[in-house]
Write an enzyme that holds these catalytic residues in place. Structure first.
Site, mmCIF file in Angstrom:
data_model
loop_
_atom_site.group_PDB
_atom_site.id
_atom_site.type_symbol
_atom_site.label_atom_id
_atom_site.label_comp_id
_atom_site.label_asym_id
_atom_site.label_seq_id
_atom_site.Cartn_x
_atom_site.Cartn_y
_atom_site.Cartn_z
ATOM 1 N N ASN A 39 0.851 -1.202 -0.122
ATOM 2 C CA ASN A 39 0.119 -0.022 0.011
ATOM 3 C C ASN A 39 0.794 1.319 -0.068
ATOM 4 O OD1 ASN A 39 -1.589 2.087 0.905
ATOM 5 N ND2 ASN A 39 -3.212 0.684 1.186
ATOM 6 N N HIS A 50 -3.128 0.754 -3.561
ATOM 7 C CA HIS A 50 -3.427 -0.258 -2.604
ATOM 8 C C HIS A 50 -2.369 -1.418 -2.685
ATOM 9 C CE1 HIS A 50 -7.938 0.475 -1.159
ATOM 10 N NE2 HIS A 50 -7.048 1.690 -1.189
ATOM 11 N N GLU A 52 -2.535 -4.582 -3.354
ATOM 12 C CA GLU A 52 -2.801 -5.447 -4.382
ATOM 13 C C GLU A 52 -2.663 -4.763 -5.771
ATOM 14 O OE1 GLU A 52 -5.433 -6.779 -0.843
ATOM 15 O OE2 GLU A 52 -5.050 -4.755 -1.736
ATOM 16 N N CYS A 77 -10.120 -5.074 -0.531
ATOM 17 C CA CYS A 77 -11.305 -4.150 -0.518
ATOM 18 C C CYS A 77 -12.002 -4.648 -1.812
ATOM 19 C CB CYS A 77 -10.827 -2.701 -0.434
ATOM 20 S SG CYS A 77 -10.059 -2.238 -1.906
ATOM 21 N N CYS A 80 -9.949 -3.611 -5.017
ATOM 22 C CA CYS A 80 -8.578 -4.807 -5.316
ATOM 23 C C CYS A 80 -9.600 -5.977 -5.624
ATOM 24 C CB CYS A 80 -7.916 -4.910 -4.072
ATOM 25 S SG CYS A 80 -7.008 -3.359 -3.841
ATOM 26 N N ASP A 140 -8.281 5.134 4.760
ATOM 27 C CA ASP A 140 -7.942 4.150 3.699
ATOM 28 C C ASP A 140 -9.112 3.382 3.548
ATOM 29 O OD1 ASP A 140 -6.017 2.884 2.475
ATOM 30 O OD2 ASP A 140 -6.478 1.174 3.434
#
Length: 144
Positions: A39, A50, A52, A77, A80, A140
């Site tokens: 991240n 992020h 990923e 999330c 992602c 975030d």
């Protein structure tokens, strides 16, 4: 511990040392790491960086992701998770989902195998971060 999850944890720890959010990820194909990411929302002032997303960006152009496994320290999330579904990544290995776990059903409903390792190390890393930086964490996850 699995070497690939350890690599994701190392990325998360590096991100935290840089002043960012401790979430790391690695993309694996045929037992080899294709890319690593963490991240970088804070470090790069980029709202979509992020763990990923950074990992997939670092993988560069791939002809296919159908033979890959994505390792991530925290359940992805929805942004992602949507990318995982879009790229047809078939399997995601997750360090923990106690802190944030809302996308699992979405991923599985699109045929993604989700393996939650429920690692105390990942849980503790997030608990420590949230205790130290509650405002940054809430930013975030868009809870401000």
């Amino acid at each position: 511990m699995d070497e690939f999850m350890q690599a994701a944890i190392d990325e998360a720890r590096q991100g935290r040392q840089e002043g960012g959010i401790p979430i790391g990820s690695v993309l694996v194909r045929d037992g080899q790491i294709v890319a690593r990411g963490r991240n970088k929302r804070v470090q790069e002032d980029n709202p979509i960086k992020h763990g990923e997303m950074d990992c997939l960006f670092n993988a560069g152009r791939q002809r296919s992701y159908r033979d890959t496994v994505l390792y991530t320290t925290l359940m992805p999330c929805y942004m992602c998770a949507g990318t995982i579904v879009q790229f047809k990544i078939p399997k995601v290995m997750v360090g923990e989902s106690r802190t944030f776990g809302e996308s699992r059903a979405f991923l599985e409903s699109h045929g993604v195998e989700v393996v939650d390792l429920n690692l105390d190390e990942c849980v503790q890393m997030m608990q420590d971060f949230i205790a130290d930086e509650p405002t940054l964490w809430n930013e975030d996850i868009m809870e401000l």
